[in-house]
Design an enzyme around this catalytic site. Sequence first.
Site, mmCIF file in Angstrom:
data_model
loop_
_atom_site.group_PDB
_atom_site.id
_atom_site.type_symbol
_atom_site.label_atom_id
_atom_site.label_comp_id
_atom_site.label_asym_id
_atom_site.label_seq_id
_atom_site.Cartn_x
_atom_site.Cartn_y
_atom_site.Cartn_z
ATOM 1 N N ASP A 146 -5.518 -108.109 -16.017
ATOM 2 C CA ASP A 146 -5.987 -106.842 -16.606
ATOM 3 C C ASP A 146 -6.331 -106.974 -18.090
ATOM 4 O OD1 ASP A 146 -5.449 -105.582 -14.136
ATOM 5 O OD2 ASP A 146 -3.349 -105.349 -14.716
ATOM 6 N N GLN B 48 -6.985 -112.188 -12.063
ATOM 7 C CA GLN B 48 -5.566 -112.124 -12.472
ATOM 8 C C GLN B 48 -5.408 -112.853 -13.817
ATOM 9 O OE1 GLN B 48 -5.969 -113.116 -8.818
ATOM 10 N NE2 GLN B 48 -6.246 -110.930 -8.713
ATOM 11 N N LYS C 293 -11.343 -108.975 -18.420
ATOM 12 C CA LYS C 293 -12.277 -110.068 -18.072
ATOM 13 C C LYS C 293 -13.625 -109.536 -17.617
ATOM 14 C CE LYS C 293 -9.163 -111.552 -15.170
ATOM 15 N NZ LYS C 293 -7.980 -110.795 -15.583
ATOM 16 N N GLY D 278 -9.413 -106.078 -10.096
ATOM 17 C CA GLY D 278 -10.235 -104.890 -10.346
ATOM 18 C C GLY D 278 -10.891 -105.091 -11.692
ATOM 19 N N HIS D 279 -12.109 -105.624 -11.679
ATOM 20 C CA HIS D 279 -12.798 -105.921 -12.936
ATOM 21 C C HIS D 279 -13.685 -104.738 -13.298
ATOM 22 C CE1 HIS D 279 -12.096 -110.488 -12.170
ATOM 23 N NE2 HIS D 279 -11.012 -109.831 -12.506
HETATM 24 P P1 IMP Z 1 -0.784 -109.888 -4.964
HETATM 25 O O1 IMP Z 1 -1.827 -110.683 -5.684
HETATM 26 O O2 IMP Z 1 -1.301 -108.614 -4.381
HETATM 27 O O3 IMP Z 1 -0.021 -110.724 -3.982
HETATM 28 O O4 IMP Z 1 0.302 -109.421 -6.055
HETATM 29 C C1 IMP Z 1 1.161 -110.352 -6.719
HETATM 30 C C2 IMP Z 1 1.419 -109.919 -8.156
HETATM 31 O O5 IMP Z 1 0.218 -110.072 -8.915
HETATM 32 C C3 IMP Z 1 1.817 -108.455 -8.317
HETATM 33 O O6 IMP Z 1 2.700 -108.363 -9.420
HETATM 34 C C4 IMP Z 1 0.521 -107.761 -8.664
HETATM 35 O O7 IMP Z 1 0.716 -106.573 -9.384
HETATM 36 C C5 IMP Z 1 -0.143 -108.824 -9.512
HETATM 37 N N1 IMP Z 1 -1.602 -108.743 -9.496
HETATM 38 C C6 IMP Z 1 -2.431 -109.113 -8.503
HETATM 39 N N2 IMP Z 1 -3.707 -108.926 -8.854
HETATM 40 C C7 IMP Z 1 -3.693 -108.457 -10.100
HETATM 41 C C8 IMP Z 1 -4.719 -108.104 -11.020
HETATM 42 O O8 IMP Z 1 -5.922 -108.221 -10.759
HETATM 43 N N3 IMP Z 1 -4.305 -107.665 -12.231
HETATM 44 C C9 IMP Z 1 -2.993 -107.583 -12.574
HETATM 45 N N4 IMP Z 1 -2.006 -107.903 -11.746
HETATM 46 C C10 IMP Z 1 -2.347 -108.343 -10.520
#
Ligand code: IMP
Length: 450
Positions: free
Chosen positions: A26, A233, A29, A53-54
Amino acid sequence: MDGRTIAPGQTTTPMNLAVLGAQWGDEGKGKVVDLLTPNFDIVARYQGGHNAGHTVYVNGRKFVLRLIPSGMLHPGVTCVIGNGVVVDPTALFAEIDELAHAGIDVTNRLFVSDKAHLILPYHRDLDLLSEARRGERKIGTTSRGIGPAYEDKIARRGIRVGDLADPAGLEKNIRDNVNARNRLVHDSTMEVEPVLATLLDQARRLLPLARDVSLMLNDAMRAGRRIMFEGAQGTLLDIDHGTYPYVTSSNATIGGACTGLGVGPRAIGAVVGVVKAYTTRVGEGPLPTELSDDMGQRLRDSGNEYGAVTGRPRRCGWYDAVAVRYGARINGLDALALTKLDVLDGLERIDICTSYRCGGKTLTEFPSDVAQLAACEPVYESMPGWTSPTKGARRYDELPEAARRYVARLEEISGVPAAIISTGSDRGETILRQDVIAAKLGSLVLKTGD
Ligand code: IMP
């Protein structure tokens, strides 16, 4: 696009740039990738899925890109989803349709690796189940089925985009996977046929987008075309280098660009780490600089720190230079893109975490062990804030002096200079530091969108 030009460096060979998150995701990017896209022919996403979520604002209009690379808003640019990405066809089609609704046509501009693994309905169920089973130790995932899809990939039972071309083989694999899931999930009676029927239907739309992405990118590079590699991420959510187990299931760090697209390391000309001027995290796991007080809420409100995908409130805290230094090391960062500086406007003082205090010792390096990280107390250095706004500034010398001192201190303590400073969500609300760009990125970044 105004084609604001920046003094070009010495390099004449077309070079490629990687843009990735150097904190907990977040970081902004989407805006940075969109901004730099006019310099590139191709934007390629290398990992993650629709957990990302870009967010990109163009002329005040908001676009949230989850799977589709953030270069898609520029006509003529090709966007590629690499083999390192996990693709939920339903989510991908919804995104394509949303863009079409906004007048953006992806035809002949969007391609998906035939080796990318699919997220299927049972992955979403297993994500929820696995979180429920972990109880208090839950990860706080986005519930999109990301982890279970990568689990299947590693366990060598995953289904790839290219497999959709072989309905007989697909049926066998789906049958095995659905049956395995029914054994795993108490009372589950998921049926094979509806899963298969939906997938075969989706195959008609997905297969025309499928390509050998490695071949496509390497051919493009040979033909002198420029590529931007887009991470999702962030470094501290990386499966290997993040705060394991509170991480996502892919390599968000720079190595993921090579494995997730099938390009060699020398394809990457430079690496830009995107960082916020403070820190946020969604989901569980340690966050040393977390502020659970009014200041945390102030950052959340002014920064609109609510998840672009899940709407969850993000945990907020001061800038953590220990974490960013670590991100600089893991990714070999050449420059930072510092975002959301304007969110700090009006604060009387701003803290920067310079080291951690842990078990009576001072730590200047980010610990490998999550329990040790959880036990760390941040050591802060305080800086004066600024009263006049940075919001919307386009030139470095427009910033109040205290804001410039803050940026300079972040650069010094993080060990990486800031080439780009974002002062608002729109493309134009950006400072491009020509001296840093020329020194660190050379001819890579020549013009920006507007
Ligand atoms: P998952 O990717 O849904 O398995 O989530 C694993 C961890 O990564 C959790 O803490 C999510 O909140 C975090 N996470 C996954 N995608 C994002 C992102 O795009 N931005 C911020 N945190 C993320």
